[in-house]
Design a protein around this motif. Structure first.
Motif, PDB file in Angstrom:
ATOM      1  N   LEU A 121      -1.479   4.928   3.385  1.00  0.00           N
ATOM      2  CA  LEU A 121      -2.797   4.291   3.297  1.00  0.00           C
ATOM      3  C   LEU A 121      -3.670   4.949   2.237  1.00  0.00           C
ATOM      4  O   LEU A 121      -4.442   4.271   1.556  1.00  0.00           O
ATOM      5  N   ALA A 122      -3.545   6.253   2.077  1.00  0.00           N
ATOM      6  CA  ALA A 122      -4.297   6.938   1.014  1.00  0.00           C
ATOM      7  C   ALA A 122      -3.816   6.477  -0.360  1.00  0.00           C
ATOM      8  O   ALA A 122      -4.632   6.265  -1.263  1.00  0.00           O
ATOM      9  N   ASP A 123      -2.505   6.288  -0.521  1.00  0.00           N
ATOM     10  CA  ASP A 123      -1.967   5.799  -1.800  1.00  0.00           C
ATOM     11  C   ASP A 123      -2.429   4.375  -2.092  1.00  0.00           C
ATOM     12  O   ASP A 123      -2.783   4.044  -3.229  1.00  0.00           O
ATOM     13  N   VAL A 124      -2.415   3.524  -1.074  1.00  0.00           N
ATOM     14  CA  VAL A 124      -2.895   2.147  -1.247  1.00  0.00           C
ATOM     15  C   VAL A 124      -4.369   2.167  -1.639  1.00  0.00           C
ATOM     16  O   VAL A 124      -4.787   1.481  -2.583  1.00  0.00           O
ATOM     17  N   ALA A 125      -5.158   2.965  -0.937  1.00  0.00           N
ATOM     18  CA  ALA A 125      -6.593   3.062  -1.228  1.00  0.00           C
ATOM     19  C   ALA A 125      -6.829   3.529  -2.666  1.00  0.00           C
ATOM     20  O   ALA A 125      -7.699   2.991  -3.364  1.00  0.00           O
ATOM     21  N   LEU A 126      -6.064   4.506  -3.122  1.00  0.00           N
ATOM     22  CA  LEU A 126      -6.226   5.028  -4.469  1.00  0.00           C
ATOM     23  C   LEU A 126      -5.912   3.955  -5.517  1.00  0.00           C
ATOM     24  O   LEU A 126      -6.647   3.791  -6.494  1.00  0.00           O
ATOM     25  N   ALA A 127      -4.841   3.202  -5.302  1.00  0.00           N
ATOM     26  CA  ALA A 127      -4.472   2.137  -6.244  1.00  0.00           C
ATOM     27  C   ALA A 127      -5.527   1.033  -6.272  1.00  0.00           C
ATOM     28  O   ALA A 127      -5.897   0.537  -7.341  1.00  0.00           O
TER      29      ALA A 127
END
Length: 192
Positions: A121-127
């Motif tokens: 979820l952190a990776d999705v948020a960053l993208a």
């Protein structure tokens, strides 16, 4: 392609960029709220809903023809946001249920790997945030290009893997009830 066709395509892509920006913002708001820890009882259903909705946005991006940058390069939107506060909040909330196993590529290999809902979820948020920076700078086509590229190359896969894990957790929470309590509830329902 005529000027009218180019204008219509740009307008259609601009509309899709507006919609994607709205959905990306809604995802970020929901995940940030959940990570705050203010409503732990609704965290899993809210995360499941937020991820499924952003996957709809990603599916739209995957269904259209490739978006091509006008300048053939990506302008620097500035430094990436720090995902650690979001990651830490989610990790605290999901302690004990964060890790899962997934098939890396179900089409080409049965190889498995370890995953983490928090990291996904952190990776999705960053993208999504990266694309929002382009969008907020008025570069809608660039934002759309980024969201499409990163959906196909990274965040779509991470969102899908975390969605499967969230669904599993939600299913266990709702269906793994104590048999005695279920029997009592059935009896009470049948004998008012």
């Amino acid at each position: 392609m005529t000027t009218d066709d180019t204008t219509r395509t740009t307008d259609e892509l601009g509309g899709l960029a507006d919609l994607t920006a709205h959905e990306a913002s809604a995802f970020l708001t929901a995940v940030t709220e959940v990570a705050s820890g203010n409503s732990p009882d609704t965290a899993i259903p809210l995360l499941t809903l937020a991820v499924s909705q952003v996957l709809v946005a990603g599916s739209r991006l995957g269904a259209i023809q490739d978006v091509v940058l006008e300048e053939r390069y990506e302008a620097d939107p500035g430094p990436d946001d720090d995902p650690d506060p979001l990651r830490d909040g989610l990790a605290n909330l999901l302690a004990g249920i964060d890790d899962y196993v997934y098939v890396i590529d179900p089409v080409t290999s049965p190889e498995r790997a370890d995953g983490s809902i928090t990291n996904d979820l952190a990776d999705v948020a960053l993208a999504l945030t990266h694309g929002l920076k382009h969008y907020q700078a008025g570069r809608k086509i660039e934002a759309l290009w980024w969201w499409q590229f990163s959906y196909l190359s990274s965040w779509g896969d991470r969102a899908l893997a975390s969605m499967r894990a969230l669904h599993s957790i939600l299913s266990h929470l709702r269906l793994d009830a104590d048999e005695e309590r279920v029997s009592e509830a059935e009896f009470d329902a049948l004998h008012p």
